[in-house]
Design an enzyme around this catalytic site. Structure first.
Site: not given
Length: 704
Positions: A34, A37, A78-81, A102
């Site tokens: 996360h 990368y 962004e992701s918050h999966n 951000d």
């Protein structure tokens, strides 16, 4: 999850000793997929990120591009999966909070949000439960902080059943004088933590986001989900404005993944400096927290600032004015080492660059994806039309976006529900258009071609509103990269996005990668979300609704390839993905010019559901559509890079763009309302009035 043995050996060799418990936890989180990368960075070099408009490219909290010499736009995604599966409300809400921070960490003021949501089969109860919580979380947080949500998408696919995706983008305004980066500037400056007190929520969030979701994730992983406080975030946004206005900040970073340890180590490492931090100085919400918890908790609404010593008292006064917690936790150093103290001991002492950027990259095997062979179903025209119109993937998203405040801030010139949202940037006398999303059925069918088409589709959405694409950010989501077939799909969607954006001459200025989106029901479809911004010469743009007194024209070719189409998702079958245009930049330029013509009265892109859905969406009670298409396949094909135009001057339209894009007659528009479609090769006509179309497309209204 613990520090992997090869990583532990690498750390031990570099430190010449075993890491302490806080050090091991810090490496585990900052070297997670996360944060580091590790599986994706070797591929991301394919993206072209430079351009005259690019002020800050990839690598900071957000990208910055220029509208003119005085006005910049900060832009990120962004992701918050995983958190949104475990706790849909807080997972989605804190995703909004994180991307907004951000933006403000660059010195910008947030002015718009776009969310792209992906959940399981709409027919199943659990995906509907997740979507309701996700939408409520986004709405409550965004509405409370006063940032409008003006664009986005919602997609349903059985592959997201055990792992929904929440991808959120944000734009903000800044200028050269106010611009701040996440690069520490000089030794001897103070590190100041401002915002909410630190608690135990979100512990291990970065490592949690770097592993597959298990069957017990909803209960076992709940402590890894952060809890949001939008009212504190609003205070933080306004306090940040004052700090920037008064020139008190040298550099800044928001506290997201890996908490204080991640933000502060990355800040100093990026500047080639070190840090000396006293963890006991951090203001806490809970008693008895140990060094590891303080270092890695992902409590929300917190920022770390680099501040000159002579400015600290003023920063403290501003924090007090906005009722925000503040701690002077340490200072930057010239040692290059990241050092933390707790309870009279040195608990962390590591090279800053090593911990922040020293994770080894993964070299993983791949299996290249293949497209399916054609296997087409028999099509009953009326049944197919009504099934596609009623699909949750093509139905109206109004149930979603009406829960969001899209007017706050008094900049919204085009609201959600059209091809793109538009914000009025009066400072630059221009409109800022934004669109966001991808079609997972496309990339599930053909990862490379579908990702390329995603770039073209987002550019087409902007062009349909007369906007010239300026820049894009990506949020690339995939399953477990350790599976060769999944990693092959991931590599293909990265290459597809890179080639598509390059051919469109749209720089990829930032982004996010989310892997290990895998659960007991299998990996998600490869999902390359793009958020793309563009500029219009003013704030006005043609809507998708026809006025009813013109000719209807397709810009682009009729095609009968159905690969990735919603029709096949609903009725079964397979096909190869439609051929992509050889000259995508010329196609986009032609659409922009067509949308900008004085006699153009409506424009709408052709995407999910094909011409069938495009024509239905353009029709309404006061403006009707009477169209003829050559075949049923041509009606439902989703070949990208095409728009339908209503014009009162077809000859002028042909003269303007006919040398760059095919111009096909579709029919006429009327003031009677409703939709009439004739399929020529079947000699069949189907008719629906506006009320019937609305009823078909009201599928999502059954929620909530």
């Amino acid at each position: 999850m613990t520090l992997a043995e090869p990583d532990r050996e690498r750390v031990t060799e570099t430190l010449d000793r075993e890491p302490t418990r806080p050090e091991a936890a810090l490496f585990e989180n900052l070297w997670s997929e996360h944060c580091a990368y590790r599986s994706s960075r070797p591929l991301l070099g394919a993206f072209e990120s430079e351009g005259e408009q690019v002020v800050v490219g990839p690598g900071d909290d957000a990208a910055v591009v220029s509208l003119d010499e005085d006005t910049y736009v900060a832009f990120g995604i962004e992701s918050h999966n995983h958190p949104s599966y475990v706790d849909p409300y807080d997972g989605a809400a804190t995703g909004v909070g994180g991307i907004v921070r951000d933006i403000i960490s660059m010195g910008a003021y947030p002015i718009g949000l776009a969310d792209s949501l992906y959940v399981g089969d709409f027919a199943d109860e659990h995906p509907r439960y997740l979507l309701e919580g996700i939408v409520e979380g986004i709405g409550d947080y965004g509405n409370s902080i006063g940032v409008p949500t003006i664009a986005g998408s919602t997609r349903f696919h059985q592959g997201y059943e055990g792992n929904p995706l929440v991808n959120v983008a944000c734009v903000g305004l800044v200028d050269e004088q106010r611009l701040v980066t996440a690069e520490a500037s000089a030794p001897g400056n103070k590190l100041v933590l401002v915002g909410n007190a630190t608690g135990r929520d979100g512990l291990g969030g970065a490592s949690f986001a770097s592993e597959d979701l298990g069957e017990d994730a909803e209960t076992e992983d709940r402590p890894a989900v952060q809890v949001g406080d939008p009212y504190t975030e609003k205070l933080l946004i306004e306090a940040n404005e004052v700090l920037i206005d008064e020139g008190l900040i040298e550099s800044a970073r928001d506290l997201g993944a890996a908490g204080l340890g991640g933000a502060s180590s990355e800040l100093v490492a990026k500047g080639g400096l070190g840090a000396d931090i006293d963890l006991e100085k951090v203001h806490l919400r809970e008693t008895g927290m140990n060094a590891t918890e303080i270092l890695l908790a992902e409590s929300q609404e917190r920022m770390v600032y680099e501040v000159r010593p002579e400015h600290v008292s003023r920063v403290e006064a501003i924090a007090d004015r906005f009722d925000l917690g503040i701690s002077v936790i340490g200072e930057t150093t010239d040692t290059g080492r990241y050092v933390c103290h707790f309870d009279g001991e040195t608990v962390v002492d590591v090279p800053a660059v090593f911990v922040a950027d020293g994770a080894p990259m993964n070299d993983l095997p791949t299996i290249d994806p293949e497209q399916p062979e054609p296997d087409l179903p028999e099509i009953d025209l009326r049944e197919a039309m009504e099934t596609v119109l009623a699909s949750p993937n093509t139905a109206s998203d109004e149930w979603v976006y009406r829960q969001y405040d899209h007017e706050v801030g008094a900049r919204t010139a085009m609201r959600p529900g059209d091809d793109a949202g538009i914000l009025a940037i009066r400072e630059a006398e221009t409109g800022l258009a934004i669109t966001s999303g991808t079609e997972p059925t496309w990339t599930d069918t053909a990862p490379y071609e579908g990702a390329y088409a995603t770039a073209l589709e987002n550019a087409t959405n902007l062009a349909a509103k007369g906007a010239s694409p300026l820049a894009t950010v990506d949020c690339v989501n995939a399953g477990n990269p350790e599976k060769p077939d999944v990693y092959g799909e991931f590599a293909a969607i990265v290459d597809g996005l890179a080639d598509g954006c390059s051919d469109l001459d749209v720089p990829v200025v930032g982004g996010n990668v989310s892997l290990y989106n895998d659960s007991n029901v299998g990996p998600i479809p490869p999902t390359p979300t793009l958020a793309m911004i563009g500029t219009t010469p003013d704030f006005d743009a043609p809507t998708l609704a026809v006025e009813g007194e013109g000719e209807l024209v397709l810009l682009g070719a009729f095609t009968e390839q159905l690969g990735g189409a919603e029709l096949l998702s609903q009725l079964g079958g397979a096909d190869r993905f439609p051929e992509l245009p050889e000259n995508p930049s010329e196609v986009i330029e032609a659409i922009i010019e067509a949308a900008s013509l004085e006699r153009t009265t409506a424009v709408h892109d052709v995407s999910d559901g094909g011409l069938a859905v495009t024509l239905a969406e353009m029709a309404h009670e006061a403006g009707g559509v009477d169209a003829t298409v050559p075949s049923a396949a041509a009606l439902f094909s989703e070949a990208p890079g095409r728009v339908v135009v209503e014009t009162t001057d077809r000859e002028g339209l042909v003269d303007a763009v006919g040398d760059r894009i095919p111009v096909q007659s579709l029919g006429t528009t009327t003031t009677a309302g409703g939709l009439s479609v004739t399929v020529a090769d079947e000699d069949e006509t189907i008719n629906y009035d506006a009320a019937q179309i609305t009823e078909f497309r009201s599928t999502l209204e059954t929620l909530g």
